[in-house]
Scaffold this active site. Sequence first.
Site, PDB file in Angstrom:
ATOM      1  N   ARG A   1      16.232   1.824  16.059  1.00  0.00           N
ATOM      2  CA  ARG A   1      15.084   1.693  15.147  1.00  0.00           C
ATOM      3  C   ARG A   1      15.553   1.278  13.744  1.00  0.00           C
ATOM      4  O   ARG A   1      15.298   0.176  13.293  1.00  0.00           O
ATOM      5  CB  ARG A   1      14.301   3.018  15.099  1.00  0.00           C
ATOM      6  CG  ARG A   1      12.943   2.938  14.416  1.00  0.00           C
ATOM      7  CD  ARG A   1      12.975   3.000  12.913  1.00  0.00           C
ATOM      8  NE  ARG A   1      13.645   4.184  12.375  1.00  0.00           N
ATOM      9  CZ  ARG A   1      13.926   4.342  11.083  1.00  0.00           C
ATOM     10  NH1 ARG A   1      13.611   3.410  10.210  1.00  0.00           N
ATOM     11  NH2 ARG A   1      14.563   5.419  10.669  1.00  0.00           N
ATOM     12  N   ASP A   2      16.284   2.152  13.064  1.00  0.00           N
ATOM     13  CA  ASP A   2      16.666   1.873  11.679  1.00  0.00           C
ATOM     14  C   ASP A   2      17.578   0.656  11.619  1.00  0.00           C
ATOM     15  O   ASP A   2      17.488  -0.164  10.696  1.00  0.00           O
ATOM     16  CB  ASP A   2      17.364   3.109  11.086  1.00  0.00           C
ATOM     17  CG  ASP A   2      17.311   3.167   9.572  1.00  0.00           C
ATOM     18  OD1 ASP A   2      17.146   2.113   8.941  1.00  0.00           O
ATOM     19  OD2 ASP A   2      17.433   4.270   9.014  1.00  0.00           O
TER      20      ASP A   2
ATOM     21  N   CYS B   1      16.790  -0.814   5.289  1.00  0.00           N
ATOM     22  CA  CYS B   1      15.342  -0.737   5.225  1.00  0.00           C
ATOM     23  C   CYS B   1      14.848  -1.990   4.526  1.00  0.00           C
ATOM     24  O   CYS B   1      15.329  -2.330   3.443  1.00  0.00           O
ATOM     25  CB  CYS B   1      14.902   0.511   4.459  1.00  0.00           C
ATOM     26  SG  CYS B   1      13.114   0.594   4.260  1.00  0.00           S
TER      27      CYS B   1
ATOM     28  N   ASN C   1      23.178   2.599   8.208  1.00  0.00           N
ATOM     29  CA  ASN C   1      23.374   4.044   8.325  1.00  0.00           C
ATOM     30  C   ASN C   1      24.854   4.308   8.532  1.00  0.00           C
ATOM     31  O   ASN C   1      25.591   3.450   9.014  1.00  0.00           O
ATOM     32  CB  ASN C   1      22.626   4.572   9.562  1.00  0.00           C
ATOM     33  CG  ASN C   1      21.131   4.488   9.412  1.00  0.00           C
ATOM     34  OD1 ASN C   1      20.531   3.457   9.675  1.00  0.00           O
ATOM     35  ND2 ASN C   1      20.528   5.575   8.989  1.00  0.00           N
TER      36      ASN C   1
ATOM     37  N   HIS D   1      22.622   6.631   4.544  1.00  0.00           N
ATOM     38  CA  HIS D   1      23.116   5.251   4.631  1.00  0.00           C
ATOM     39  C   HIS D   1      24.454   5.184   3.889  1.00  0.00           C
ATOM     40  O   HIS D   1      24.755   6.034   3.045  1.00  0.00           O
ATOM     41  CB  HIS D   1      22.075   4.291   4.062  1.00  0.00           C
ATOM     42  CG  HIS D   1      20.879   4.133   4.967  1.00  0.00           C
ATOM     43  ND1 HIS D   1      20.662   3.019   5.733  1.00  0.00           N
ATOM     44  CD2 HIS D   1      19.860   4.985   5.263  1.00  0.00           C
ATOM     45  CE1 HIS D   1      19.550   3.176   6.448  1.00  0.00           C
ATOM     46  NE2 HIS D   1      19.044   4.365   6.187  1.00  0.00           N
TER      47      HIS D   1
ATOM     48  N   HIS E   1      20.350  12.093   6.831  1.00  0.00           N
ATOM     49  CA  HIS E   1      20.111  10.693   7.221  1.00  0.00           C
ATOM     50  C   HIS E   1      20.677   9.821   6.103  1.00  0.00           C
ATOM     51  O   HIS E   1      19.966   9.398   5.203  1.00  0.00           O
ATOM     52  CB  HIS E   1      18.603  10.465   7.417  1.00  0.00           C
ATOM     53  CG  HIS E   1      18.235   9.069   7.798  1.00  0.00           C
ATOM     54  ND1 HIS E   1      17.829   8.717   9.063  1.00  0.00           N
ATOM     55  CD2 HIS E   1      18.186   7.921   7.083  1.00  0.00           C
ATOM     56  CE1 HIS E   1      17.545   7.429   9.106  1.00  0.00           C
ATOM     57  NE2 HIS E   1      17.754   6.920   7.902  1.00  0.00           N
TER      58      HIS E   1
HETATM   59  P1  HMG Z   1      -1.465  -1.347   4.940  1.00  0.00           P
HETATM   60  O1  HMG Z   1      -1.350  -2.838   4.909  1.00  0.00           O
HETATM   61  O2  HMG Z   1      -1.730  -0.630   3.666  1.00  0.00           O
HETATM   62  O3  HMG Z   1      -2.499  -0.770   6.001  1.00  0.00           O
HETATM   63  O4  HMG Z   1      -0.113  -0.822   5.591  1.00  0.00           O
HETATM   64  P2  HMG Z   1      -3.816  -1.228   6.651  1.00  0.00           P
HETATM   65  O5  HMG Z   1      -4.359  -0.024   7.272  1.00  0.00           O
HETATM   66  O6  HMG Z   1      -4.615  -2.021   5.669  1.00  0.00           O
HETATM   67  O7  HMG Z   1      -3.326  -2.205   7.819  1.00  0.00           O
HETATM   68  C1  HMG Z   1      -2.903  -3.531   7.645  1.00  0.00           C
HETATM   69  C2  HMG Z   1      -2.846  -4.208   9.006  1.00  0.00           C
HETATM   70  O8  HMG Z   1      -1.855  -3.570   9.817  1.00  0.00           O
HETATM   71  C3  HMG Z   1      -4.163  -4.090   9.775  1.00  0.00           C
HETATM   72  O9  HMG Z   1      -4.253  -5.227  10.625  1.00  0.00           O
HETATM   73  C4  HMG Z   1      -3.949  -2.865  10.615  1.00  0.00           C
HETATM   74  O10 HMG Z   1      -4.732  -2.861  11.776  1.00  0.00           O
HETATM   75  C5  HMG Z   1      -2.490  -2.971  10.968  1.00  0.00           C
HETATM   76  P3  HMG Z   1      -5.333  -6.396  10.320  1.00  0.00           P
HETATM   77  O11 HMG Z   1      -6.644  -5.738  10.257  1.00  0.00           O
HETATM   78  O12 HMG Z   1      -4.885  -6.983   8.973  1.00  0.00           O
HETATM   79  O13 HMG Z   1      -5.122  -7.340  11.466  1.00  0.00           O
HETATM   80  N1  HMG Z   1      -1.874  -1.666  11.196  1.00  0.00           N
HETATM   81  C6  HMG Z   1      -1.144  -1.364  12.286  1.00  0.00           C
HETATM   82  N2  HMG Z   1      -0.816  -2.089  13.364  1.00  0.00           N
HETATM   83  C7  HMG Z   1      -0.069  -1.470  14.296  1.00  0.00           C
HETATM   84  N3  HMG Z   1       0.381  -0.193  14.182  1.00  0.00           N
HETATM   85  C8  HMG Z   1       0.064   0.537  13.105  1.00  0.00           C
HETATM   86  C9  HMG Z   1      -0.729  -0.046  12.101  1.00  0.00           C
HETATM   87  N4  HMG Z   1      -1.220   0.403  10.924  1.00  0.00           N
HETATM   88  C10 HMG Z   1      -1.915  -0.592  10.387  1.00  0.00           C
HETATM   89  N5  HMG Z   1       0.522   1.800  12.998  1.00  0.00           N
HETATM   90  C11 HMG Z   1       1.223   0.794   6.751  1.00  0.00           C
HETATM   91  C12 HMG Z   1       0.165   0.570   5.674  1.00  0.00           C
HETATM   92  C13 HMG Z   1       1.730   2.220   6.623  1.00  0.00           C
HETATM   93  C14 HMG Z   1       0.629   0.548   8.119  1.00  0.00           C
HETATM   94  C15 HMG Z   1       2.380  -0.210   6.504  1.00  0.00           C
HETATM   95  O14 HMG Z   1       2.780  -0.092   5.165  1.00  0.00           O
HETATM   96  C16 HMG Z   1       3.560   0.018   7.375  1.00  0.00           C
HETATM   97  O15 HMG Z   1       3.493  -0.181   8.593  1.00  0.00           O
HETATM   98  N6  HMG Z   1       4.713   0.431   6.786  1.00  0.00           N
HETATM   99  C17 HMG Z   1       5.914   0.748   7.524  1.00  0.00           C
HETATM  100  C18 HMG Z   1       7.116   0.176   6.819  1.00  0.00           C
HETATM  101  C19 HMG Z   1       8.333   0.540   7.607  1.00  0.00           C
HETATM  102  O16 HMG Z   1       8.321   0.626   8.816  1.00  0.00           O
HETATM  103  N7  HMG Z   1       9.477   0.723   6.880  1.00  0.00           N
HETATM  104  C20 HMG Z   1      10.716   1.049   7.506  1.00  0.00           C
HETATM  105  C21 HMG Z   1      10.731   2.412   8.090  1.00  0.00           C
HETATM  106  S1  HMG Z   1      11.012   3.699   6.884  1.00  0.00           S
HETATM  107  C22 HMG Z   1      12.732   3.768   6.739  1.00  0.00           C
HETATM  108  O17 HMG Z   1      13.427   2.929   7.231  1.00  0.00           O
HETATM  109  C23 HMG Z   1      13.364   4.941   6.042  1.00  0.00           C
HETATM  110  C24 HMG Z   1      13.995   5.947   7.004  1.00  0.00           C
HETATM  111  O18 HMG Z   1      14.978   5.342   7.806  1.00  0.00           O
HETATM  112  C25 HMG Z   1      14.629   7.097   6.213  1.00  0.00           C
HETATM  113  C26 HMG Z   1      15.552   6.611   5.103  1.00  0.00           C
HETATM  114  O19 HMG Z   1      16.521   5.898   5.376  1.00  0.00           O
HETATM  115  O20 HMG Z   1      15.232   6.927   3.969  1.00  0.00           O
HETATM  116  C27 HMG Z   1      12.942   6.544   7.944  1.00  0.00           C
HETATM  117 MG    MG Z   2      17.040   4.947   7.186  1.00  0.00          MG
END
Ligand code: HMG
Ligand code: MG
Length: 299
Positions: free
Chosen positions: A13-14, A238, A247, A207, A205
């Site tokens: 995933r990450d 990310c 990571n 990096h 967690h």
């Molecule tokens: P948004 O644009 O504010 O939300 O995104 P929205 O509700 O307006 O949705 C926009 C579009 O996405 C819509 O589609 C929704 O239906 C769709 P449209 O109507 O335009 O066709 N949508 C989805 N589709 C599928 N699955 C869903 C979903 N939700 C909405 N779940 C949102 C807000 C949170 C969805 C967006 O910002 C997002 O997906 N963010 C995730 C970013 C991400 O994955 N980042 C990496 C992971 S975090 C990380 O890596 C850190 C970690 O490793 C820890 C660390 O290292 O610190 C965990």
């Molecule tokens: Mg991470």
Amino acid sequence: MPKQVRIVDVGPRDGLQAEPATVPTEAKVELIHRLADAGIPSVEAGAFVSPKWVPQMADSEAVLNTIKRRSGTVYPVLVPNMKGFERAQAAKVTEIATFSAASETFSQKNTNCSIAESLERAAPVCAAGLAAGMRVRGYISCALGCPYEGDIDPAKVAELAGQLLALGCYEISLGDTIGVGTPSKAAAMIQAVAREVPIDQLGLHFHDTYGQALANILACLELGVATVDSAVAGLGGCPYAPGASGNVATEDVLYMLDGLGIETGVDFAAVVAAGQYICGVLGREPTSKAAQAYLAKAA
Ligand code: HMG
Ligand code: MG
């Protein structure tokens, strides 16, 4: 120091969420199988986030529906909202991870909402997950620093950790998203968080951007933390954290833990082989020093 450490491999995933190249679904499935077969107890298998935001995870349904699940292994997925929860439930996921951040700017960049709003989104996700019999993990990004805001107050991390615990998370994974922490800072953050969340419910967690991750992990193991997130071959990053690299490599963590006499139940050589496999797909070398050294000796 714990006698045993639980490894959560977040590479599928990450790691793969940050790869510019599209990794075929079959390769993700093969990587997950290899990690589970190596004895990793928790293999983070995908993210039900918006495919518009992270196209690399758009095939998470296909991945979860294709993998053969080993009994005793869990395959958590990231879930940002109820839409993601519904996708996770349809894919018969048994563990989900909700995520928030200790930095307002990062929260906006990563999930388009404030920290408070991220908790409002997480609350129904956690409740629905628990009601469906799932385990729920909580991530806090920027626990040791933010790419936009710099230093982060450990008290903010501790407050957020307590809030995620109250939502029903069984464990809080503390993300050094951009790998800027150093051992004393990491220990101080853990000590602050441990006032809100029992230490056996914390995960690390980290990096490895500045090469400090192993030292930081050791400092936190000494405080009693016994869960470590890592990524095979040091994959990771990310898309919303500029400058962040992978990571900490699972191989490096395993080598260190073995040297400390700490059990993981994971086969080091099998993880090295899994790293070689995915690096072959990606056309790059593993960043893990331990894997490089092991492979050089074997050659
Ligand atoms: P948004 O644009 O504010 O939300 O995104 P929205 O509700 O307006 O949705 C926009 C579009 O996405 C819509 O589609 C929704 O239906 C769709 P449209 O109507 O335009 O066709 N949508 C989805 N589709 C599928 N699955 C869903 C979903 N939700 C909405 N779940 C949102 C807000 C949170 C969805 C967006 O910002 C997002 O997906 N963010 C995730 C970013 C991400 O994955 N980042 C990496 C992971 S975090 C990380 O890596 C850190 C970690 O490793 C820890 C660390 O290292 O610190 C965990
Ligand atoms: Mg991470």
